[in-house]
Design a protein around this motif. Sequence first.
Motif, PDB file in Angstrom:
ATOM      1  N   LEU A  37     -95.601 -35.399  31.600  1.00  8.26           N
ATOM      2  CA  LEU A  37     -94.519 -35.982  30.810  1.00  8.26           C
ATOM      3  C   LEU A  37     -93.183 -35.821  31.525  1.00  8.26           C
ATOM      4  N   ALA A  38     -92.959 -34.648  32.102  1.00  6.40           N
ATOM      5  CA  ALA A  38     -91.713 -34.432  32.852  1.00  6.40           C
ATOM      6  C   ALA A  38     -91.626 -35.382  34.035  1.00  6.40           C
ATOM      7  N   ALA A  39     -92.754 -35.610  34.712  1.00  6.95           N
ATOM      8  CA  ALA A  39     -92.767 -36.525  35.850  1.00  6.95           C
ATOM      9  C   ALA A  39     -92.494 -37.957  35.412  1.00  6.95           C
ATOM     10  N   GLU A  40     -93.017 -38.336  34.250  1.00  7.76           N
ATOM     11  CA  GLU A  40     -92.758 -39.686  33.719  1.00  7.76           C
ATOM     12  C   GLU A  40     -91.276 -39.870  33.413  1.00  7.76           C
ATOM     13  N   LEU A  41     -90.659 -38.855  32.845  1.00  2.37           N
ATOM     14  CA  LEU A  41     -89.239 -38.952  32.505  1.00  2.37           C
ATOM     15  C   LEU A  41     -88.371 -38.959  33.766  1.00  2.37           C
ATOM     16  N   ARG A  42     -88.818 -38.231  34.772  1.00  4.15           N
ATOM     17  CA  ARG A  42     -88.052 -38.159  36.031  1.00  4.15           C
ATOM     18  C   ARG A  42     -88.269 -39.396  36.891  1.00  4.15           C
ATOM     19  N   HIS A  43     -89.486 -39.951  36.855  1.00  7.44           N
ATOM     20  CA  HIS A  43     -89.826 -41.130  37.658  1.00  7.44           C
ATOM     21  C   HIS A  43     -90.478 -42.175  36.747  1.00  7.44           C
ATOM     22  N   PRO A  44     -89.689 -42.838  35.918  1.00  6.03           N
ATOM     23  CA  PRO A  44     -90.277 -43.790  34.960  1.00  6.03           C
ATOM     24  C   PRO A  44     -90.943 -44.974  35.653  1.00  6.03           C
ATOM     25  N   ARG A  45     -92.028 -45.417  35.064  1.00 10.48           N
ATOM     26  CA  ARG A  45     -92.786 -46.570  35.556  1.00 10.48           C
ATOM     27  C   ARG A  45     -92.830 -47.597  34.436  1.00 10.48           C
ATOM     28  N   HIS A  46     -91.995 -48.623  34.558  1.00 11.94           N
ATOM     29  CA  HIS A  46     -91.766 -49.528  33.438  1.00 11.94           C
ATOM     30  C   HIS A  46     -92.750 -50.688  33.372  1.00 11.94           C
ATOM     31  N   HIS A  47     -93.365 -51.062  34.469  1.00 17.26           N
ATOM     32  CA  HIS A  47     -94.197 -52.260  34.484  1.00 17.26           C
ATOM     33  C   HIS A  47     -95.584 -51.976  33.904  1.00 17.26           C
ATOM     34  N   TYR A  48     -96.121 -52.985  33.216  1.00 19.78           N
ATOM     35  CA  TYR A  48     -97.456 -52.832  32.630  1.00 19.78           C
ATOM     36  C   TYR A  48     -98.510 -52.815  33.733  1.00 19.78           C
ATOM     37  N   ASP A  49     -99.472 -51.951  33.557  1.00 19.85           N
ATOM     38  CA  ASP A  49    -100.641 -51.881  34.428  1.00 19.85           C
ATOM     39  C   ASP A  49    -101.818 -51.524  33.523  1.00 19.85           C
ATOM     40  N   ILE A  50    -102.980 -52.118  33.775  1.00 21.23           N
ATOM     41  CA  ILE A  50    -104.137 -51.852  32.921  1.00 21.23           C
ATOM     42  C   ILE A  50    -104.492 -50.368  32.914  1.00 21.23           C
ATOM     43  N   ARG A  51    -104.088 -49.659  33.976  1.00 23.68           N
ATOM     44  CA  ARG A  51    -104.361 -48.228  34.041  1.00 23.68           C
ATOM     45  C   ARG A  51    -103.520 -47.436  33.056  1.00 23.68           C
ATOM     46  N   ARG A  52    -102.551 -48.094  32.393  1.00 30.28           N
ATOM     47  CA  ARG A  52    -101.776 -47.408  31.370  1.00 30.28           C
ATOM     48  C   ARG A  52    -102.646 -47.009  30.172  1.00 30.28           C
ATOM     49  N   TRP A  53    -103.752 -47.726  29.953  1.00 30.25           N
ATOM     50  CA  TRP A  53    -104.666 -47.308  28.884  1.00 30.25           C
ATOM     51  C   TRP A  53    -105.274 -45.950  29.207  1.00 30.25           C
ATOM     52  N   ALA A  54    -105.350 -45.609  30.483  1.00 34.95           N
ATOM     53  CA  ALA A  54    -105.819 -44.297  30.902  1.00 34.95           C
ATOM     54  C   ALA A  54    -104.738 -43.237  30.722  1.00 34.95           C
ATOM     55  N   THR A  55    -103.547 -43.639  30.293  1.00 30.16           N
ATOM     56  CA  THR A  55    -102.524 -42.697  29.847  1.00 30.16           C
ATOM     57  C   THR A  55    -102.674 -42.457  28.350  1.00 30.16           C
ATOM     58  N   VAL A  56    -102.896 -43.522  27.600  1.00 33.73           N
ATOM     59  CA  VAL A  56    -103.022 -43.397  26.143  1.00 33.73           C
ATOM     60  C   VAL A  56    -104.209 -42.517  25.773  1.00 33.73           C
ATOM     61  N   PHE A  57    -105.322 -42.689  26.491  1.00 38.23           N
ATOM     62  CA  PHE A  57    -106.511 -41.908  26.161  1.00 38.23           C
ATOM     63  C   PHE A  57    -106.260 -40.398  26.255  1.00 38.23           C
ATOM     64  N   PRO A  58    -105.711 -39.860  27.350  1.00 35.78           N
ATOM     65  CA  PRO A  58    -105.451 -38.418  27.389  1.00 35.78           C
ATOM     66  C   PRO A  58    -104.463 -37.951  26.315  1.00 35.78           C
ATOM     67  N   LEU A  59    -103.467 -38.795  26.009  1.00 33.26           N
ATOM     68  CA  LEU A  59    -102.536 -38.417  24.947  1.00 33.26           C
ATOM     69  C   LEU A  59    -103.279 -38.240  23.618  1.00 33.26           C
ATOM     70  N   GLY A  60    -104.135 -39.219  23.295  1.00 33.67           N
ATOM     71  CA  GLY A  60    -104.909 -39.123  22.067  1.00 33.67           C
ATOM     72  C   GLY A  60    -105.940 -38.016  22.119  1.00 33.67           C
ATOM     73  N   MET A  61    -106.546 -37.810  23.281  1.00 32.73           N
ATOM     74  CA  MET A  61    -107.568 -36.777  23.408  1.00 32.73           C
ATOM     75  C   MET A  61    -106.971 -35.385  23.261  1.00 32.73           C
ATOM     76  N   THR A  62    -105.777 -35.163  23.806  1.00 33.49           N
ATOM     77  CA  THR A  62    -105.138 -33.857  23.667  1.00 33.49           C
ATOM     78  C   THR A  62    -104.837 -33.563  22.200  1.00 33.49           C
ATOM     79  N   ALA A  63    -104.372 -34.573  21.474  1.00 31.76           N
ATOM     80  CA  ALA A  63    -104.133 -34.405  20.044  1.00 31.76           C
ATOM     81  C   ALA A  63    -105.435 -34.075  19.316  1.00 31.76           C
ATOM     82  N   THR A  64    -106.499 -34.802  19.635  1.00 29.78           N
ATOM     83  CA  THR A  64    -107.787 -34.579  18.978  1.00 29.78           C
ATOM     84  C   THR A  64    -108.333 -33.194  19.280  1.00 29.78           C
ATOM     85  N   ALA A  65    -108.181 -32.752  20.526  1.00 32.19           N
ATOM     86  CA  ALA A  65    -108.660 -31.425  20.905  1.00 32.19           C
ATOM     87  C   ALA A  65    -107.940 -30.334  20.120  1.00 32.19           C
ATOM     88  N   CYS A  66    -106.635 -30.482  19.957  1.00 32.53           N
ATOM     89  CA  CYS A  66    -105.874 -29.500  19.172  1.00 32.53           C
ATOM     90  C   CYS A  66    -106.344 -29.486  17.723  1.00 32.53           C
TER      91      CYS A  66
END
Length: 315
Positions: A241-270
């Motif tokens: 998250l710190a790296a995203e804020l420091r080096h933002p990547r604004h353009h859409y890429d299909i690999r962004r869904w591989a960002t959403v999954f870990p975010l949701g998975m971390t919440a589910t694990a907790c």
Amino acid sequence: MSPPPDPRWWTGLPPAAGAAVMAVGILSVALHLTGHEVLSLVALALSATLWLVLAADFTARLLGDRGRFRAEADTPAALTAVAATTVLGTRLSALGRQSAAAALLALAAALWPGLMSAVVRHWRRRMGGVAFLVCVATEGLAVLAAVLAAAGHHDWLAWAALAAFCLGLLLYGAALVRFDLHEVVGGAGDHWVAGGALSISALAGSKLTASPVWTGAAHTALRTATLVALALSLVWYAVLLAAELRHPRHHYDIRRWATVFPLGMTATACLSAAEPAGLPWLRPLGEVLLWIAVGACLLTCAAYLTTRRAARRRP
């Protein structure tokens, strides 16, 4: 003049599209755990629909374009087929659809050896976050097997889940030494799987910890492994998250869904680990992380639609 984009978006999707099924599917699981049943069912319907589309496209390539099928089966992203199937099966099990969940577990287990061997044979140094899909796919099997073991009181499935859990942790280490750390500041989205793979390991561990099959020292070891995996995934979360804020990547890429999954998975694990680990404060943390993941999912979906509209208007 370039040809207009194919309006049939459901044809020729890359294997990485499986991350969208994983992302929306795990959000459905987390929303169910927090009591948001209507939203959970909507997410489940979306995930299941996309899974069917990808399954049909997968089958079409297998039967009609073997060259492309073999080429894509060698890439780590192909393992999203296994992981997405286990995530969908986990949510169906929570609905009481144990037969459907068991069928999906059988399908995922049948796909796993061939895809895994093809991917590992083509591993290389300095890979992106997709390298960790060897862990994610294996831990997905562990999660679904553990869930079905608890639902049907099948001890043999619990032992199978334990074996997959341990193998997944070993595969995480193998992927970590091949991960290009420069991806943290320059990755297109799949670099988040470095943390998401530990989150799904923690989820698998929490399901095993909650099982009555293990007591005493075995239970303590599982609880410890779960908490270590979860703590490391939260460290990855903060770093990425710190790296995203420091080096933002604004353009859409299909690999962004591989960002959403870990975010949701971390919440589910907790959310899942709070009770068996005896740490109730993990639940409110999971709820906060869930809404961050939901927001990321909506933003990614909006970025996809905007990109597609722009492509349609392009001459």
